[in-house]
Design an enzyme around this catalytic site. Structure first.
Site, short mmCIF file in Angstrom:
data_model
loop_
_atom_site.label_atom_id
_atom_site.label_comp_id
_atom_site.label_asym_id
_atom_site.label_seq_id
_atom_site.Cartn_x
_atom_site.Cartn_y
_atom_site.Cartn_z
N GLY A 98 0.99 -1.10 0.11
CA GLY A 98 0.04 -0.13 0.10
C GLY A 98 0.86 1.22 -0.18
O GLY A 98 1.97 1.26 -0.37
N GLU A 489 3.88 -4.15 -23.30
CA GLU A 489 3.97 -4.51 -21.94
C GLU A 489 5.10 -5.47 -21.72
O GLU A 489 5.91 -5.59 -20.88
CB GLU A 489 2.81 -5.16 -21.37
CG GLU A 489 1.22 -4.38 -20.97
CD GLU A 489 0.36 -4.98 -20.57
OE1 GLU A 489 -0.22 -4.74 -19.63
OE2 GLU A 489 -0.05 -5.99 -21.31
N LYS A 603 0.93 -6.99 -11.20
CA LYS A 603 -0.21 -7.60 -11.52
C LYS A 603 -1.58 -6.86 -11.08
O LYS A 603 -2.43 -6.40 -12.03
CB LYS A 603 -0.45 -8.99 -11.09
CG LYS A 603 -1.56 -9.91 -11.66
CD LYS A 603 -1.56 -10.09 -13.06
CE LYS A 603 -2.82 -10.46 -13.60
NZ LYS A 603 -3.05 -10.78 -14.97
#
Length: 608
Positions: A98, A489, A603
């Site tokens: 976080g 990507e 991800k």
């Protein structure tokens, strides 16, 4: 976007932690570390690099029964050993996923009070705050709670205290965290795949909950209310075999997941194909809701946004209801207008994407009915939305999404059919036709996958290209965007997706001898228009790679053709995207890129 894992129980902790981190490495792989109780205190090992680098520095240990680990995607501070987790201060070790938004002011205050910091991270303030509270003779729970009251931001925290050698703490606010329940063994992790070898029984922590794990069991409660929660009432059994999170003989997770698409689409479709109208009942959309339905907002990020664009074309065609498709990170800041009769649909593989969650919450605050299309049962998006349409892709480990994308398209197709019927735009015969064609999609994807050797050979002639252009029209324009994104990507080749009709308005200036131009050219009502765009590319020396269901129309015009089977036009994106995934995969592998863990990406983007 980092991965955290913890274990306490009767087995050796270190193998469990390392295996868990390997299974979470798709969430971040800049650096890694572990902390564990060694009988005398907390021992910490961490390093810049991947889990394999961490394994090299961990000494052989026995009788370690409790510990926690972390694999990092850097937000504050560059990848380095100093910035790697766990972070430690005065008997407190922390792993964190976080962002602590107010860490600078906390850090300054602590430094003024004599605290020393060794990293650049936002996380390091947390163990310092907790240790301060413990020195004030607060209980561990009080020390953690009072520290967290100081923090602004999002976090999933794993906490190990030196003075509680047989206990772990797990806390959640805004970032995903699951608790695994074993037989005398207990776990926490950022995501289910980390724990699948050990248990199928999970508790999905909600915001504001703290879980205390020790050898005698787990205690779950709300921090604010100090209200305990009955454990058995929140334990969920997850029916996912561990093999779904393993490569099963494939060289990469991405390739395995490309080849799993027939199964993923079939499982998503079969749940509702016999009764698509049951979706609306599941969503608890009343007859009045459907009568008043005037507009849809579809919101997502990245590949899921491209699925949303396809859904916008499809649903508008089947229902004649206007559909606005928004990038989630922009949605809140445009001050969205939610009128009566607006249905909000979020699309998220993980159910934890921070921007998508924020958009969903804003739409709900403004009075919209909220539906999420999601791949993870029990995720935050699924819990907070008014209703959920689950995709059945199974765990997707490769950072570049493939099977989740086609499963999302399948789900949107089912939703379009249901809404088209109740809005009176589809007759029964049309529904039967679409359902029949949708049921055939898995078989048609299998036919595309048989072209893998040809696509690999084609890729070998393209690996030195510096730029690509992808063109599509109508419902296949988003597939051009997705094809370009996949190449960017995982191969780091510059690629752009454009509506083919827009080429004359700028992109045509990029075309020069040999430039690869991938053109989606299904033989539909727009085929003649697309053919004109192909002629424009050829006239300027570009190398056209055409994806088409009728190669006979193009074989004398273009150098390369990838044949795909025909299907109902609105379902063609489900077929046409597959060769673009394979093309990007093979180019990236031949260039020596790490396709499962592309640089700078993770991800699940759980921070803004």
């Amino acid at each position: 976007m980092c991965g955290i894992v913890g274990y306490i129980g009767k087995s050796e902790a270190l193998p469990v932690l390392i295996e868990g981190l390997k299974r979470l490495e798709y969430r971040g792989y800049d650096s890694a570390g572990i902390a564990f109780q060694n009988g005398k205190g907390i021992e910490i090992y961490k390093t810049k690099g991947k889990i394999k680098d961490l394994v090299q520095i961990i000494p052989s240990q026995s009788n370690v029964k409790v510990g926690l680990g972390h694999t990092r995607w850097a937000t504050h501070g560059q990848p380095s050993t100093e910035n790697a987790h766990p972070h430690y201060a005065n008997g407190v070790a922390i792993v964190h996923n976080g962002i602590i938004e107010n860490y600078r002011e906390i850090r300054t205050r602590l430094m003024n009070n004599g605290h020393t910091f060794i990293s650049e991270t936002d996380t390091e303030v947390v163990p310092h705050l907790i240790s301060c509270n413990l020195r004030k003779q607060q209980s561990p729970r009080e020390a953690i709670f009072n520290a967290l009251k100081t923090l602004k931001g999002s976090y999933a925290l794993g906490i190990l205290l030196e003075d509680e050698p047989d206990t772990l703490y797990a806390v959640r606010k805004g970032s995903p965290l699951v608790i695994g329940i074993g037989d005398g063994e207990y776990y926490f992790a950022s995501d289910i795949p980390a724990l699948l070898p050990y248990t199928r029984r999970f508790i999905f922590l909600e915001d504001g909950q703290i879980c205390r794990l020790n050898i005698s069991g787990v205690k779950l409660e709300y921090l604010e209310e100090s209200r305990p929660i009955e454990i058995q009432s929140v334990v969920k059994e997850v029916d996912i075999p561990p093999s779904m999170a393993e490569k099963d003989g494939y060289d990469h997770f991405m390739l395995k997941e490309i080849f799993e698409q027939p199964r993923a689409v079939r499982d998503t479709v079969n749940e509702w194909i016999d009764n698509p109208l049951g979706l609306l009942e599941e969503f608890k959309l009343t007859r009045q809701d459907l009568v008043e339905l005037r507009r849809l907002h579809i919101v997502a990020c990245g590949t899921s946004y491209h699925a949303g664009l396809v859904g916008g074309y499809l649903i508008e065609k089947l229902t004649r209801i206007p559909v606005d498709v928004h990038i989630a990170s922009e949605y809140r800041y445009k001050e969205p207008i939610i009128e009566k009769g607006t249905l909000f649909i979020s699309i998220t593989q993980s159910g934890e994407t921070a921007d998508t969650l924020a958009a969903q919450r804003e739409a709900k605050r403004l009075g919209a009915k909220t539906i999420t299309i999601c791949n993870v049962v029990g995720s935050t998006s699924a819990r907070e939305a008014d209703a959920v349409l689950y995709t059945r892709a199974g765990p997707e480990i490769g950072v570049a999404s493939t099977k989740a994308f086609t499963s999302q398209l399948a789900a949107l197709s089912l939703l379009g059919v249901a809404l088209g019927f109740v809005k009176g735009r589809l007759i029964s015969e049309e529904i039967v036709t679409i359902k029949r064609q949708l049921s055939k999609i898995p078989m048609l994807i299998e036919r595309v996958l048989k072209e893998d050797n040809y696509i690999r050979e084609l890729a070998s002639s393209l690996i030195y290209a510096k730029d690509f252009l992808y063109l599509g029209r109508g419902i296949n324009y988003p597939i051009a965007l997705e094809g370009a994104l996949k190449l960017k990507e995982i191969s780091y080749i510059h690629a752009e997706g454009y509506p083919a009709g827009e080429m004359k308005h700028g992109p045509i200036a990029l075309i020069e001898d040999g430039l690869p131009v991938v053109v989606l050219a299904p033989v539909d009502e727009l085929f003649k228009k697309t053919l004109s765009n192909i002629e424009e590319v050829i006239a300027r020396g570009g190398r056209v790679i055409a994806v088409t269901d009728e190669p006979a129309y193009l074989k004398d015009k273009v150098q390369d053709v990838i044949k795909v089977p025909s299907t109902y036009p609105i379902l063609s994106p489900l077929i046409n995207v597959v060769p673009l995934q394979l093309l990007a995969y093979h180019i990236a592998v031949m260039k020596g890129c790490n396709v499962d863990q592309p640089r700078n990406l993770a991800k699940s983007v759980t921070v803004e």
